[in-house]
Design a protein around this motif. Structure first.
Motif, PDB file in Angstrom:
ATOM      1  N   PRO A 165      42.158  45.781  35.081  1.00 28.83           N
ATOM      2  CA  PRO A 165      43.088  46.515  34.206  1.00 28.83           C
ATOM      3  C   PRO A 165      43.982  47.479  34.971  1.00 28.83           C
ATOM      4  CG  PRO A 165      40.825  47.268  33.888  1.00 28.83           C
ATOM      5  CD  PRO A 165      40.757  46.029  34.706  1.00 28.83           C
ATOM      6  N   LEU A 166      43.459  48.119  36.018  1.00 25.50           N
ATOM      7  CA  LEU A 166      44.283  49.031  36.816  1.00 25.50           C
ATOM      8  C   LEU A 166      45.414  48.274  37.507  1.00 25.50           C
ATOM      9  CD1 LEU A 166      41.438  51.136  38.499  1.00 25.50           C
ATOM     10  CD2 LEU A 166      42.951  51.866  36.647  1.00 25.50           C
ATOM     11  N   GLU A 167      45.107  47.080  38.014  1.00 33.06           N
ATOM     12  CA  GLU A 167      46.122  46.296  38.726  1.00 33.06           C
ATOM     13  C   GLU A 167      47.145  45.694  37.772  1.00 33.06           C
ATOM     14  OE1 GLU A 167      43.432  45.062  42.624  1.00 33.06           O
ATOM     15  OE2 GLU A 167      43.392  43.787  40.842  1.00 33.06           O
ATOM     16  N   ARG A 168      46.694  45.208  36.623  1.00 31.93           N
ATOM     17  CA  ARG A 168      47.641  44.629  35.668  1.00 31.93           C
ATOM     18  C   ARG A 168      48.591  45.685  35.121  1.00 31.93           C
ATOM     19  NH1 ARG A 168      48.540  39.509  36.188  1.00 31.93           N
ATOM     20  NH2 ARG A 168      49.446  39.524  34.108  1.00 31.93           N
ATOM     21  N   LEU A 169      48.100  46.925  34.973  1.00 35.54           N
ATOM     22  CA  LEU A 169      48.963  48.014  34.503  1.00 35.54           C
ATOM     23  C   LEU A 169      49.748  48.667  35.641  1.00 35.54           C
ATOM     24  CD1 LEU A 169      46.483  49.665  31.981  1.00 35.54           C
ATOM     25  CD2 LEU A 169      48.560  48.371  31.422  1.00 35.54           C
ATOM     26  N   ARG A 170      49.521  48.166  36.872  1.00 36.63           N
ATOM     27  CA  ARG A 170      50.190  48.679  38.076  1.00 36.63           C
ATOM     28  C   ARG A 170      49.939  50.173  38.287  1.00 36.63           C
ATOM     29  NH1 ARG A 170      56.034  45.473  37.750  1.00 36.63           N
ATOM     30  NH2 ARG A 170      55.129  43.429  37.276  1.00 36.63           N
ATOM     31  N   LEU A 171      48.698  50.548  38.062  1.00 37.81           N
ATOM     32  CA  LEU A 171      48.291  51.938  38.308  1.00 37.81           C
ATOM     33  C   LEU A 171      47.650  52.092  39.679  1.00 37.81           C
ATOM     34  CD1 LEU A 171      46.707  52.725  34.825  1.00 37.81           C
ATOM     35  CD2 LEU A 171      48.986  53.375  35.651  1.00 37.81           C
ATOM     36  N   TRP A 172      46.978  51.057  40.143  1.00 39.15           N
ATOM     37  CA  TRP A 172      46.238  51.131  41.409  1.00 39.15           C
ATOM     38  C   TRP A 172      45.971  49.721  41.884  1.00 39.15           C
ATOM     39  CZ3 TRP A 172      45.358  55.704  43.825  1.00 39.15           C
ATOM     40  CH2 TRP A 172      44.505  55.724  44.940  1.00 39.15           C
ATOM     41  N   ASP A 173      45.948  49.532  43.206  1.00 43.18           N
ATOM     42  CA  ASP A 173      45.634  48.230  43.799  1.00 43.18           C
ATOM     43  C   ASP A 173      44.409  48.395  44.681  1.00 43.18           C
ATOM     44  OD1 ASP A 173      46.136  45.451  44.708  1.00 43.18           O
ATOM     45  OD2 ASP A 173      46.626  46.425  46.607  1.00 43.18           O
ATOM     46  N   ARG A 174      43.455  47.482  44.563  1.00 45.90           N
ATOM     47  CA  ARG A 174      42.177  47.637  45.273  1.00 45.90           C
ATOM     48  C   ARG A 174      42.334  47.647  46.789  1.00 45.90           C
ATOM     49  NH1 ARG A 174      39.486  42.145  43.120  1.00 45.90           N
ATOM     50  NH2 ARG A 174      40.972  42.588  41.436  1.00 45.90           N
TER      51      ARG A 174
ATOM     52  N   LEU B 229      48.301  52.790  46.140  1.00 43.77           N
ATOM     53  CA  LEU B 229      49.541  52.890  45.355  1.00 43.77           C
ATOM     54  C   LEU B 229      50.695  52.084  45.953  1.00 43.77           C
ATOM     55  CD1 LEU B 229      49.466  56.717  44.577  1.00 43.77           C
ATOM     56  CD2 LEU B 229      49.055  54.851  42.970  1.00 43.77           C
ATOM     57  N   LEU B 230      50.500  51.481  47.107  1.00 41.65           N
ATOM     58  CA  LEU B 230      51.638  50.844  47.775  1.00 41.65           C
ATOM     59  C   LEU B 230      52.197  49.669  46.973  1.00 41.65           C
ATOM     60  CD1 LEU B 230      50.465  51.003  51.487  1.00 41.65           C
ATOM     61  CD2 LEU B 230      52.413  52.199  50.470  1.00 41.65           C
ATOM     62  N   VAL B 231      51.345  48.727  46.589  1.00 39.37           N
ATOM     63  CA  VAL B 231      51.845  47.604  45.796  1.00 39.37           C
ATOM     64  C   VAL B 231      52.348  48.049  44.426  1.00 39.37           C
ATOM     65  CG1 VAL B 231      51.108  45.521  44.558  1.00 39.37           C
ATOM     66  CG2 VAL B 231      50.646  45.735  46.998  1.00 39.37           C
ATOM     67  N   PRO B 232      51.597  48.890  43.692  1.00 34.77           N
ATOM     68  CA  PRO B 232      52.107  49.290  42.372  1.00 34.77           C
ATOM     69  C   PRO B 232      53.405  50.082  42.409  1.00 34.77           C
ATOM     70  CG  PRO B 232      49.762  49.755  42.547  1.00 34.77           C
ATOM     71  CD  PRO B 232      50.231  49.401  43.918  1.00 34.77           C
ATOM     72  N   ALA B 233      53.586  50.946  43.409  1.00 36.21           N
ATOM     73  CA  ALA B 233      54.700  51.907  43.377  1.00 36.21           C
ATOM     74  C   ALA B 233      55.897  51.506  44.232  1.00 36.21           C
ATOM     75  CB  ALA B 233      54.200  53.281  43.818  1.00 36.21           C
TER      76      ALA B 233
ATOM     77  N   ARG C 234      50.726  38.145  42.594  1.00 32.15           N
ATOM     78  CA  ARG C 234      51.161  37.792  41.233  1.00 32.15           C
ATOM     79  C   ARG C 234      49.968  37.704  40.282  1.00 32.15           C
ATOM     80  NH1 ARG C 234      54.472  34.251  44.001  1.00 32.15           N
ATOM     81  NH2 ARG C 234      53.165  32.453  43.457  1.00 32.15           N
ATOM     82  N   ARG C 235      48.873  37.107  40.757  1.00 32.32           N
ATOM     83  CA  ARG C 235      47.698  36.950  39.903  1.00 32.32           C
ATOM     84  C   ARG C 235      47.123  38.306  39.496  1.00 32.32           C
ATOM     85  NH1 ARG C 235      42.358  36.983  39.867  1.00 32.32           N
ATOM     86  NH2 ARG C 235      42.192  37.715  42.021  1.00 32.32           N
ATOM     87  N   ARG C 236      47.086  39.242  40.436  1.00 33.26           N
ATOM     88  CA  ARG C 236      46.477  40.539  40.153  1.00 33.26           C
ATOM     89  C   ARG C 236      47.393  41.465  39.375  1.00 33.26           C
ATOM     90  NH1 ARG C 236      43.657  42.428  45.833  1.00 33.26           N
ATOM     91  NH2 ARG C 236      42.126  40.724  46.030  1.00 33.26           N
ATOM     92  N   THR C 237      48.658  41.496  39.746  1.00 30.74           N
ATOM     93  CA  THR C 237      49.549  42.547  39.240  1.00 30.74           C
ATOM     94  C   THR C 237      50.691  42.045  38.364  1.00 30.74           C
ATOM     95  OG1 THR C 237      51.121  42.455  41.097  1.00 30.74           O
ATOM     96  CG2 THR C 237      49.125  43.763  41.418  1.00 30.74           C
ATOM     97  N   GLY C 238      50.966  40.759  38.405  1.00 24.45           N
ATOM     98  CA  GLY C 238      52.121  40.243  37.679  1.00 24.45           C
ATOM     99  C   GLY C 238      53.430  40.437  38.415  1.00 24.45           C
TER     100      GLY C 238
END
Length: 385
Positions: A114-123, A127-131, A147-151
């Protein structure tokens, strides 16, 4: 351009960043390198804050982070960069490793989703990929995982060879230079020069290559293997690197092939280029398999060296057995390595075909093309920042 602290001769990502910076300079982009150097071991937050302070002083048009977990000693703290940079700073991140690591590692995958799909945090990148305004990947597999994790749809910019062809060492145009390199290695007229090139690490499969060598020497007694590359790297600290080199040297002696193997250690680019130009074949028996994201593979192919590679679980469709590489069908398998290399050694027509096919594949991977792709991306990011 923000990178890890290791110099280029100890880290593939730093080497890539330096080559990219040089290529961008040729395309009219002024690049300032900002390595994250901890003031003391483990102080990655201080290193990250220091890099941000330097960026603030520079006031650049754009910040580009080169990211791999190993480059930052598997610390998640450099992933806080987007939160610390001045608001609105255009940010691009290139991912060099992805799909196998998490911080913290004990958290189950379902908690990350859920954190990755909402682009709040990447494991893997915090914050690099989300932000980031744009995310760059160097191969389709990493792109598919992002794409699979974050869209998100990352931008694919393949890498180029990590060793350019040095002047006066082209295989076709400089037989005297080739002959001199082979003479220095003590190769006779029946000698077959086989080269492994790259950082020497357990995952590169060199121990299985050494185990395959007695069978190959039985077919071609004049065969010599040169293992060209440093042992110490960001992924293998000096103490572990020394122990691993001793292990491989002992393995070669145990198999009675010590006199047929040369470990060069780190070599400057022109010396690697001369070695590749003089080689009859190259082999990259990586334990995870080989794809076109390998700068060592592209360097061998660009030099026209017929090259044998292990096949990953998800084979790279651009690498075709008998057309541009010779496929080693099993990994961590000395017998499979010997089978493929016997085919390579015994078939001059195959070597000629692989040499031409490899050059054709590598011709699509050049640093000017990589620089143009980055420049186009930077312009798009700046237009929408």
């Amino acid at each position: 351009m923000i990178t890890g602290p290791a110099p280029a001769h100890l880290d593939g990502v730093s080497d890539y960043a330096g080559r990219l910076a040089d290529a961008l300079d040729g395309a009219g982009v002024e690049v300032d390198a900002v390595p994250l150097r901890p003031p003391a071991p483990g102080r990655w937050l201080a290193a990250t804050v220091g890099a941000v302070e330097e960026v603030r002083r520079m006031r650049p048009d754009l910040v580009h982070v080169q990211f791999a977990p190993s480059a930052y000693r598997f610390s998640a703290l450099p992933g806080l960069l987007p939160r610390l940079l001045p608001s609105g700073t255009p940010l691009v991140t290139t991912i060099h490793e992805y799909g196998w690591w998490a911080a913290p590692g004990w958290l189950p995958g379902r908690a990350w989703r859920p954190l990755e799909r909402l682009r709040l945090w990447d494991r893997e990148t915090a914050l690099l990929v989300p932000a980031s305004h744009a995310v760059v990947v160097t191969n389709p597999d990493h792109g598919a995982e992002v794409r699979r994790r974050t869209g998100r749809r990352p931008v694919l910019i393949p890498i180029a060879p990590n060793v350019p062809i040095a002047p006066n060492v082209d295989r076709a145009d400089s037989p005297p230079a080739r002959a001199e390199t082979r003479r220095r290695l003590g190769l006779g007229g029946d000698g077959f020069l086989l080269v492994f090139f790259g950082f020497v690490h357990p995952v590169k499969g060199v121990r299985y290559l050494l185990e395959a060598l007695p069978a190959l020497r039985a077919v071609r007694p004049g065969l010599r293997l040169v293992v060209a590359g440093g042992f110490t790297s960001q992924a293998l600290p000096e103490g572990e690197a020394r122990a691993f080199r001793r292990e491989l040297e002992a393995l070669a002696a145990r198999h009675g092939i010590g006199d047929a193997v040369t470990f060069t250690g780190y070599l400057p680019g022109p010396e690697v280029s001369a070695l590749l130009a003089a080689a009859d074949g190259a082999v990259l028996p990586f334990t995870a398999g080989v794809s076109v994201k390998s700068g060592a593979l592209l360097a061998a192919l660009a030099h026209g060296v017929p090259t044998a590679v292990t096949v990953p679980d998800d084979p790279d469709p651009r690498l075709r057995d008998g057309e541009n590489v010779a496929a080693i069908e099993a990994r961590r398998d000395a017998a499979a390595i010997a089978t493929t290399l016997r085919r390579l050694i015994g078939d001059p027509a195959l070597r000629t075909r692989l040499s031409a096919g490899g050059r054709t594949l590598a011709a699509g991977h050049t640093w000017p093309a990589v620089a143009r792709a980055h420049l186009d991306l930077y312009e798009r990011v700046l237009a929408h920042a």
